[in-house]
Design a protein around this motif. Structure first.
Motif, PDB file in Angstrom:
ATOM      1  N   ASN A  59      61.050  23.149  73.169  1.00 47.94           N
ATOM      2  CA  ASN A  59      62.333  22.455  73.374  1.00 47.94           C
ATOM      3  C   ASN A  59      63.150  22.353  72.090  1.00 47.94           C
ATOM      4  OD1 ASN A  59      60.663  20.661  72.065  1.00 47.94           O
ATOM      5  ND2 ASN A  59      61.226  18.885  73.320  1.00 47.94           N
ATOM      6  N   PRO A 201      62.285  16.507  69.943  1.00 51.14           N
ATOM      7  CA  PRO A 201      61.981  15.276  70.678  1.00 51.14           C
ATOM      8  C   PRO A 201      62.720  14.037  70.196  1.00 51.14           C
ATOM      9  CG  PRO A 201      60.170  15.850  69.200  1.00 51.14           C
ATOM     10  CD  PRO A 201      61.132  16.993  69.161  1.00 51.14           C
ATOM     11  N   ALA A 204      66.134  13.844  71.977  1.00 46.13           N
ATOM     12  CA  ALA A 204      65.944  13.576  73.405  1.00 46.13           C
ATOM     13  C   ALA A 204      65.475  12.144  73.631  1.00 46.13           C
ATOM     14  CB  ALA A 204      64.942  14.567  73.988  1.00 46.13           C
ATOM     15  N   ALA A 205      64.564  11.663  72.808  1.00 47.45           N
ATOM     16  CA  ALA A 205      64.066  10.295  72.961  1.00 47.45           C
ATOM     17  C   ALA A 205      65.179   9.283  72.722  1.00 47.45           C
ATOM     18  CB  ALA A 205      62.908  10.063  71.997  1.00 47.45           C
ATOM     19  N   SER A 258      67.864  15.649  78.511  1.00 46.75           N
ATOM     20  CA  SER A 258      66.842  15.151  77.589  1.00 46.75           C
ATOM     21  C   SER A 258      65.515  14.951  78.303  1.00 46.75           C
ATOM     22  CB  SER A 258      67.312  13.831  76.956  1.00 46.75           C
ATOM     23  OG  SER A 258      68.500  14.027  76.219  1.00 46.75           O
ATOM     24  N   SER A 261      64.047  18.256  78.584  1.00 45.42           N
ATOM     25  CA  SER A 261      63.568  18.681  77.266  1.00 45.42           C
ATOM     26  C   SER A 261      62.225  18.042  76.935  1.00 45.42           C
ATOM     27  CB  SER A 261      64.604  18.323  76.198  1.00 45.42           C
ATOM     28  OG  SER A 261      64.137  18.606  74.908  1.00 45.42           O
ATOM     29  N   VAL A 262      62.086  16.760  77.224  1.00 47.96           N
ATOM     30  CA  VAL A 262      60.818  16.080  76.970  1.00 47.96           C
ATOM     31  C   VAL A 262      59.703  16.696  77.812  1.00 47.96           C
ATOM     32  CG1 VAL A 262      59.589  13.889  77.254  1.00 47.96           C
ATOM     33  CG2 VAL A 262      61.858  13.915  76.216  1.00 47.96           C
ATOM     34  N   TYR A 263      60.034  17.068  79.046  1.00 47.46           N
ATOM     35  CA  TYR A 263      59.011  17.661  79.915  1.00 47.46           C
ATOM     36  C   TYR A 263      58.531  19.001  79.377  1.00 47.46           C
ATOM     37  CZ  TYR A 263      56.784  19.952  83.840  1.00 47.46           C
ATOM     38  OH  TYR A 263      55.881  20.635  84.620  1.00 47.46           O
ATOM     39  N   ARG A 266      56.104  19.194  76.461  1.00 47.32           N
ATOM     40  CA  ARG A 266      54.666  19.011  76.683  1.00 47.32           C
ATOM     41  C   ARG A 266      53.909  20.325  76.515  1.00 47.32           C
ATOM     42  NH1 ARG A 266      53.755  18.243  81.745  1.00 47.32           N
ATOM     43  NH2 ARG A 266      51.723  17.229  81.509  1.00 47.32           N
ATOM     44  N   GLY A 358      54.867  10.714  71.426  1.00 48.71           N
ATOM     45  CA  GLY A 358      55.396  11.992  70.945  1.00 48.71           C
ATOM     46  C   GLY A 358      54.360  12.908  70.329  1.00 48.71           C
TER      47      GLY A 358
END
Length: 486
Positions: A59, A201, A204-205, A258, A261-263, A266, A358
């Protein structure tokens, strides 16, 4: 005077940024090496989404793409005026200074509600912010623009762009006016949201915390404004219809991007380098916060003094400002500042509590480090500038002059601290470049006096192929060479 101080501080920061050496992530990203080829051919992580493929930086496409394109072109453009070595370090310094300037501009514009850089209110807010951006001095505690150019591209650059994304809405919230955004502006921000979401991250967070909270806060205000005689469902429906369409849609767009993106993050293979159970990460979190505040940085369990008293001094001044505004001023004054500081505290708390999710890296032994908590650091700088700027405008008489004196002392302390002699310069790396360029043969032995485009001296010449190719591409050496250090 304010303009001269601001320009002088920016010029000095450029001189500092010009002296830092290159880092070990630069060659793999700019090369790029095989580990980062996948993300450059899959900007939106579709292989991770559809096939659950695991590869590096799933990401982070725009962070890698921007750094690659910048260092493939800008150093060569600068060679019209500079030597190959100076052009490379100048390109690094210009990029760091751009991050620095964008952060100062975004925070100063939000605090002053002025976008013109020659406005007196803007210059005052900028003068409150820029000494706090430490390139040396208190850098270990609260360095915002990283000494590593790759980390500056991955953290400070996208965070500065995120600040510009939120700027018109920050100004509206802090100063009680509707956002000044045109239809074309909303389209531009929607495009910027795509770039932001695929920058790693931390962006996005931050977006996933700020966007839903902002929309819910707007909705609650409109819900509270509805007549209590209406049924609950009617009040909710009216509140939803009263939400600003453009801002709500824009924030929902960024939040959805976002979340995606977080997904796909992983499936980032870099998170598998040093796995640590989630419970253990949370156990280490409190110590990480304490070490960051008191000026110790944990690097694989080895502690070293990283910053002295910079962050405690800033936090103390911010808490005193908050206490003074809430306890010593009438309730009618500074209501928006008090609300903003409460939101700042809530954001910092929630962000820190979510930080262990994270992942874990060995060089962030206790989870918290200046790069992982960069959004919180930027929020602290903004809270300090906002509250200080407000008090400078509200206090009168002897109290105002005493407060001005305290602010000047604080800024002088940070300015002097940042002027300490740099311990991490590129002088040794420059010497290695010259020795490599002058040495005959395809494989060159260099002294292990310092690292060269790496985190540590390179002992295996087979790992130098990509670095040698880049040095030849930039014209620092005449042809690609292999090297090792001993």
């Amino acid at each position: 005077m304010l303009l001269a101080f601001l320009l002088g501080d920016l010029a000095f920061s450029f001189w500092q940024y010009f002296q830092f050496p290159l880092d070990g992530d630069m060659a793999p990203i700019v090369g790029p090496d095989n580990n980062y080829a996948s993300v450059l051919h899959d900007p939106f992580g579709l292989r991770a989404l559809l096939h659950h493929e695991v590869y590096a930086a799933t990401n982070r496409f725009f962070a890698h793409f921007c750094q690659l394109e910048y260092f493939r072109h800008v150093p060569l453009w600068l060679q019209a005026f500079l030597s190959p070595v100076d052009s490379l370090y100048t390109a690094c310094a210009l990029l760091r200074l751009a991050c620095h300037t964008l952060l100062v501009y975004g925070l100063a514009a939000a605090v002053s509600n002025r976008n013109h850089v020659l406005n007196q209110r803007f210059l005052l807010a900028a003068a409150l912010v820029t000494p706090l951006l430490q390139a040396s001095g208190f850098y270990g505690q609260m360095g915002v623009v990283d000494q590593s150019i790759s980390y500056a591209c991955a953290y400070a650059l996208p965070q500065s762009l995120l600040l510009l994304f939120f700027l018109p809405f920050l100004q509206a919230a802090l100063h009680g006016a509707p956002p000044r955004v045109s239809a074309l502006g909303y389209l531009s921000l929607a495009a910027l949201a795509v770039v932001l979401a695929f920058n790693g991250p931390t962006v996005a967070a931050t977006a996933l915390l700020v966007c839903p909270a902002a929309v819910l806060a707007l909705g609650y205000r409109r819900f509270a404004a509805q007549p209590r005689s209406l049924a609950l469902g009617q009040r909710v429906a009216r509140a939803v219809r009263a939400l600003p369409t453009g801002q709500t849609a824009l924030f929902a767009w960024l939040a959805l991007l976002s979340l995606y993106s977080v997904y796909i993050g992983r499936f980032n293979s870099e998170n598998l380098w040093a796995p640590l159970p989630l419970a253990e990460r949370y156990v280490r979190l409190p110590l990480g916060v304490v070490y960051q505040i008191i000026g110790q940085e944990a690097v694989t369990g080895d502690y070293r003094l990283a910053g002295r008293f910079g962050l405690p001094l800033l936090l103390t001044f911010l808490f005193v400002n908050a206490w003074f505004i809430s306890q010593r001023l009438p309730a009618t004054q500074g209501r928006r500042v008090r609300v903003a500081l409460r939101w700042l505290g809530l954001f910092a708390l929630v962000y820190l509590l979510l930080l262990p999710l994270g992942g874990y890296r060995e060089y962030r032994h206790y989870i918290v480090r200046r790069d992982t908590v960069l959004p919180v650091l930027i929020a602290l700088l903004g809270g300090f500038a906002l509250s200080t700027n407000f008090l400078l405008g509200q206090l009168r008489g002897a109290a105002r002059w005493r407060y001005i004196g305290a602010v000047v002392v604080l800024l002088v302390v940070f300015t002097i601290a940042d002027k300490h002699r740099l311990s991490n310069t590129n002088a040794c790396e420059r010497q290695l470049f010259a020795q490599l360029a002058a040495a005959p043969g395809p494989i060159v032995r260099l002294p292990a006096t310092c690292s060269m485009i790496d985190w540590q001296p390179l002992t295996d010449y087979r790992q130098s192929e990509l670095k040698g190719q880049l040095l030849a591409y930039w014209g620092i050496i005449n042809e690609p060479k292999l090297y090792y250090q001993q």
